[in-house]
Scaffold this motif. Sequence first.
Motif, PDB file in Angstrom:
ATOM      1  N   VAL A 174       0.855  -1.200   0.000  1.00  0.00           N
ATOM      2  CA  VAL A 174       0.000   0.000   0.000  1.00  0.00           C
ATOM      3  C   VAL A 174       0.887   1.245   0.000  1.00  0.00           C
ATOM      4  CG1 VAL A 174      -1.747   1.265   1.318  1.00  0.00           C
ATOM      5  CG2 VAL A 174      -1.844  -1.240   1.184  1.00  0.00           C
ATOM      6  N   LYS A 175       1.934   1.184   0.838  1.00  0.00           N
ATOM      7  CA  LYS A 175       2.854   2.313   0.946  1.00  0.00           C
ATOM      8  C   LYS A 175       3.588   2.529  -0.393  1.00  0.00           C
ATOM      9  CE  LYS A 175       5.789   4.418   4.287  1.00  0.00           C
ATOM     10  NZ  LYS A 175       6.988   4.267   5.039  1.00  0.00           N
ATOM     11  N   LEU A 176       3.980   1.450  -0.982  1.00  0.00           N
ATOM     12  CA  LEU A 176       4.698   1.523  -2.255  1.00  0.00           C
ATOM     13  C   LEU A 176       3.821   2.205  -3.300  1.00  0.00           C
ATOM     14  CD1 LEU A 176       7.314   0.499  -3.724  1.00  0.00           C
ATOM     15  CD2 LEU A 176       6.005  -1.503  -4.381  1.00  0.00           C
ATOM     16  N   ASP A 177       2.571   1.853  -3.297  1.00  0.00           N
ATOM     17  CA  ASP A 177       1.614   2.421  -4.251  1.00  0.00           C
ATOM     18  C   ASP A 177       1.502   3.931  -4.065  1.00  0.00           C
ATOM     19  OD1 ASP A 177      -0.209   2.339  -6.306  1.00  0.00           O
ATOM     20  OD2 ASP A 177      -1.930   1.954  -4.976  1.00  0.00           O
ATOM     21  N   GLN A 178       1.669   4.356  -2.816  1.00  0.00           N
ATOM     22  CA  GLN A 178       1.508   5.787  -2.528  1.00  0.00           C
ATOM     23  C   GLN A 178       2.812   6.558  -2.686  1.00  0.00           C
ATOM     24  OE1 GLN A 178       0.138   5.278   1.414  1.00  0.00           O
ATOM     25  NE2 GLN A 178      -2.010   4.881   0.830  1.00  0.00           N
ATOM     26  N   GLU A 179       3.910   5.903  -2.902  1.00  0.00           N
ATOM     27  CA  GLU A 179       5.218   6.566  -2.961  1.00  0.00           C
ATOM     28  C   GLU A 179       5.335   7.426  -4.222  1.00  0.00           C
ATOM     29  OE1 GLU A 179       8.046   6.590  -0.654  1.00  0.00           O
ATOM     30  OE2 GLU A 179       8.229   8.232  -2.111  1.00  0.00           O
ATOM     31  N   ALA A 180       5.521   8.742  -4.022  1.00  0.00           N
ATOM     32  CA  ALA A 180       5.567   9.646  -5.169  1.00  0.00           C
ATOM     33  C   ALA A 180       6.986   9.790  -5.711  1.00  0.00           C
ATOM     34  CB  ALA A 180       5.008  11.013  -4.773  1.00  0.00           C
ATOM     35  N   ASP A 181       7.965   9.677  -4.821  1.00  0.00           N
ATOM     36  CA  ASP A 181       9.368   9.828  -5.230  1.00  0.00           C
ATOM     37  C   ASP A 181       9.814   8.593  -6.029  1.00  0.00           C
ATOM     38  OD1 ASP A 181      12.374  10.782  -3.413  1.00  0.00           O
ATOM     39  OD2 ASP A 181      12.170   9.680  -5.315  1.00  0.00           O
ATOM     40  N   GLU A 182      10.129   8.769  -7.290  1.00  0.00           N
ATOM     41  CA  GLU A 182      10.421   7.615  -8.163  1.00  0.00           C
ATOM     42  C   GLU A 182      11.668   6.854  -7.712  1.00  0.00           C
ATOM     43  OE1 GLU A 182       8.531   6.151 -10.353  1.00  0.00           O
ATOM     44  OE2 GLU A 182       7.001   7.716 -10.190  1.00  0.00           O
ATOM     45  N   ALA A 183      12.679   7.592  -7.217  1.00  0.00           N
ATOM     46  CA  ALA A 183      13.914   6.921  -6.797  1.00  0.00           C
ATOM     47  C   ALA A 183      13.636   6.033  -5.590  1.00  0.00           C
ATOM     48  CB  ALA A 183      14.986   7.960  -6.456  1.00  0.00           C
ATOM     49  N   ARG A 184      12.898   6.550  -4.634  1.00  0.00           N
ATOM     50  CA  ARG A 184      12.563   5.740  -3.459  1.00  0.00           C
ATOM     51  C   ARG A 184      11.651   4.583  -3.837  1.00  0.00           C
ATOM     52  NH1 ARG A 184      11.558   8.735   2.121  1.00  0.00           N
ATOM     53  NH2 ARG A 184      10.398   6.800   2.319  1.00  0.00           N
ATOM     54  N   PHE A 185      10.760   4.845  -4.778  1.00  0.00           N
ATOM     55  CA  PHE A 185       9.871   3.789  -5.268  1.00  0.00           C
ATOM     56  C   PHE A 185      10.703   2.618  -5.816  1.00  0.00           C
ATOM     57  CE2 PHE A 185       7.601   1.702  -8.744  1.00  0.00           C
ATOM     58  CZ  PHE A 185       6.379   1.380  -8.138  1.00  0.00           C
ATOM     59  N   ALA A 186      11.701   2.983  -6.610  1.00  0.00           N
ATOM     60  CA  ALA A 186      12.546   1.947  -7.223  1.00  0.00           C
ATOM     61  C   ALA A 186      13.334   1.179  -6.165  1.00  0.00           C
ATOM     62  CB  ALA A 186      13.494   2.579  -8.238  1.00  0.00           C
ATOM     63  N   ASP A 187      13.902   1.905  -5.180  1.00  0.00           N
ATOM     64  CA  ASP A 187      14.661   1.239  -4.116  1.00  0.00           C
ATOM     65  C   ASP A 187      13.794   0.246  -3.348  1.00  0.00           C
ATOM     66  OD1 ASP A 187      17.089   2.310  -4.594  1.00  0.00           O
ATOM     67  OD2 ASP A 187      16.943   3.909  -3.088  1.00  0.00           O
ATOM     68  N   LEU A 188      12.624   0.713  -2.966  1.00  0.00           N
ATOM     69  CA  LEU A 188      11.730  -0.134  -2.196  1.00  0.00           C
ATOM     70  C   LEU A 188      11.317  -1.373  -3.003  1.00  0.00           C
ATOM     71  CD1 LEU A 188      10.368  -0.380   0.507  1.00  0.00           C
ATOM     72  CD2 LEU A 188       8.494   1.053  -0.304  1.00  0.00           C
ATOM     73  N   ALA A 189      11.029  -1.144  -4.275  1.00  0.00           N
ATOM     74  CA  ALA A 189      10.626  -2.258  -5.150  1.00  0.00           C
ATOM     75  C   ALA A 189      11.739  -3.292  -5.247  1.00  0.00           C
ATOM     76  CB  ALA A 189      10.271  -1.727  -6.531  1.00  0.00           C
ATOM     77  N   MET A 190      12.986  -2.803  -5.407  1.00  0.00           N
ATOM     78  CA  MET A 190      14.121  -3.727  -5.518  1.00  0.00           C
ATOM     79  C   MET A 190      14.324  -4.499  -4.219  1.00  0.00           C
ATOM     80  SD  MET A 190      15.413  -3.711  -8.482  1.00  0.00           S
ATOM     81  CE  MET A 190      17.099  -3.657  -8.985  1.00  0.00           C
ATOM     82  N   ILE A 191      14.151  -3.816  -3.104  1.00  0.00           N
ATOM     83  CA  ILE A 191      14.316  -4.503  -1.812  1.00  0.00           C
ATOM     84  C   ILE A 191      13.280  -5.617  -1.679  1.00  0.00           C
ATOM     85  CG2 ILE A 191      14.037  -4.240   0.685  1.00  0.00           C
ATOM     86  CD1 ILE A 191      15.409  -1.518   0.402  1.00  0.00           C
TER      87      ILE A 191
END
Length: 639
Positions: free
Chosen positions: A590-607
């Motif tokens: 849910v948090k990932l879906d709400q993440e606006a910062d693309e760089a943080r989105f990518a980091d979280l997705a990779m983790i």
Amino acid sequence: MSTETQKETLGFQTEVKQLLHLMVHSLYSNKEIFLRELISNASDAAEKLRFEALEKSDLYEGDSDLKIRISFDKEAKTVSIEDNGIGMSREEVIDHLGTIAKSGTASFLNNLTGDKSKDSQLIGQFGVGFYSAFIVADQVDVFTRRAGAAITDAVHWSSRGEGEFTIASTEKAGRGTRIVLHLKDGEEEFADSWRLRSLVRKYSDHIAFPVMMEKEAMPSADDEEETKDVKQAPEFESVNSATALWTRSKGDVKDEEYKEFYKHISHDYSDPMTWSHNKVEGTLEYTSLLYVPEHAPYDMWNREAPRGLKLYVQRVFIMDQADQFLPLYLRFIKGVVDSNNLSLNVSREILQKDPNVDKLRSALSKRVLDMLSKLAKDTEKYAAFWKEFGQVLKEGPAEDYANKEKILKLLRFASTHTGNTEQSVSLEDYVSRMKEGQEKIYYVVADNYNTAKSSPHLEIFRKKGIEVLLLTDRIDDWMMSQLFDFEGKSFQDVTKGELNLGEVESEEEKKQQEETAKQLESLLERLKPVLEQRVSDVRVTHRLTDSPACLVLNDYDMGMQMRKIMEAAGQKVPDTKPIFEVNPEHPLIVKLDQEADEARFADLAMILLDQADLAAGGQLEDPAAYTTRLNKLLLELSA
Ligand code: ADP
Ligand code: MG
């Protein structure tokens, strides 16, 4: 007294020396077995002569009455075991009794642990053989002449069982072998008629040749006088029943006799776990006596290791280790097959072509599987069997298509139902516990029990109370790839394909799942380009309850475990990418879906992807990158 010539002193091979030392020290509590071993060898020698004489009857030298004779001399402290079997030439004596260790000796010695009780069990499996003579004797003399050789071509071997032995040419009138044991101080008890007779009856009653001993003199006063005056030739009598055990009818053979016979043919000195004795008449006529050993041989995984049954044709011994009569996955079975359909002059080459061999093989395979099904009724015993031989049996479904169903019933698995590492669940147990509407048999394969048990893929199954088999043996992934169904229920790897629990899930549940999936469509579209390098697709799943994400494979992809094994063996594996599945209910998603910062989105997705990989027992390609990303997020958290 004949003169000895060409006397030489030779050293035992290193392995033989080690073996001798070990045996004398670890078998002390069971020293009487030397007699069984020497009688066993004498019987083998008689069988070999009978076999060779099929083509060359001259070898009998006019005496085809094969027997074994045991005598003793209380004064001289000796016991002799004599046979009129095949005998040995000088080369054979050197090879068999000294320089060439039995095949497998080296690998046997490598298996020693240094723990006395474990090692003495191991030596039991290895079979002690001729050298067991040195448990009770401090000098052993062997006089032998090969059948057909000249009287002057006999051999005298002698050793004190330390580092060396002597060998000399001598004369011997009768063919065959006489072994003279010079008993150690304290072992005089064996130079005794009563003791020897009871040992023969205990260990060697099943030997197919008569074991003769001197008749006891009647202790009457008259007799005593007579023997003082005239020296009579001693009269001998047979001490054993002297019929091949498998030719007797089942009801007449005691368990103890079956056990001793097993030791004679297997060179194992532990008791067998179970056996099956059958006489079959009709077009295919044979008798078989098949045993399941208690312990797996130390060389069970060595493809070259000798295996197979002892083959007899019409009660005549033909060969040891005839491996044509059982499939490879039953290579641990020991026993005898006596056929009436094969000809007496069969050779290994002929065996390969004879159609009767195939028939026997299929009949004997069934016998073994029936014997195992019977054993399986005793849960405790079968568990012990499974521990020793389960892994080999798992080769069965692929190797023996005709008996696949039977073998499947014999398999045992760890499962989420039992909650322990024991492989104790049968497919029949599993099917009987299947949930209403459940159509498949679910399983997961992993490197070890803990990884299997905590696999995120199991979450939905746990929630629904559906049992999953936990497979952790090296062979499992491969075995499962050979299996399609059991009693009409197909097998399903829970890490593969789209999850479909069939009717275990209600229509309502399915509808709701579709709704949530729709809501996450935009998240999936954002994830795909970020993870593109490593996954083939991203989708929503409802197989997870606690984990945010997991990796799944396509139905026909090679499993993770098989992949690793093939890679380790340096083989090429197909380059397939897994599918990344996300849990729409999980707060991180849910948090990932709400993440606006693309760089943080990518980091979280990779983790999340790396974690899914780790949870499946995978190894990260770039662990450093994972740590860097994770630490970055942790720092932000504490800031
Ligand atoms: P195994 O019986 O398992 O082969 P042993 O140590 O008992 O091992 O015997 C070693 C070998 O010595 C036998 O295989 C056989 O070739 C030879 N041998 C032993 N005893 C005799 C005998 N009485 N007659 C002929 N050969 C014998
Ligand atoms: Mg032997």
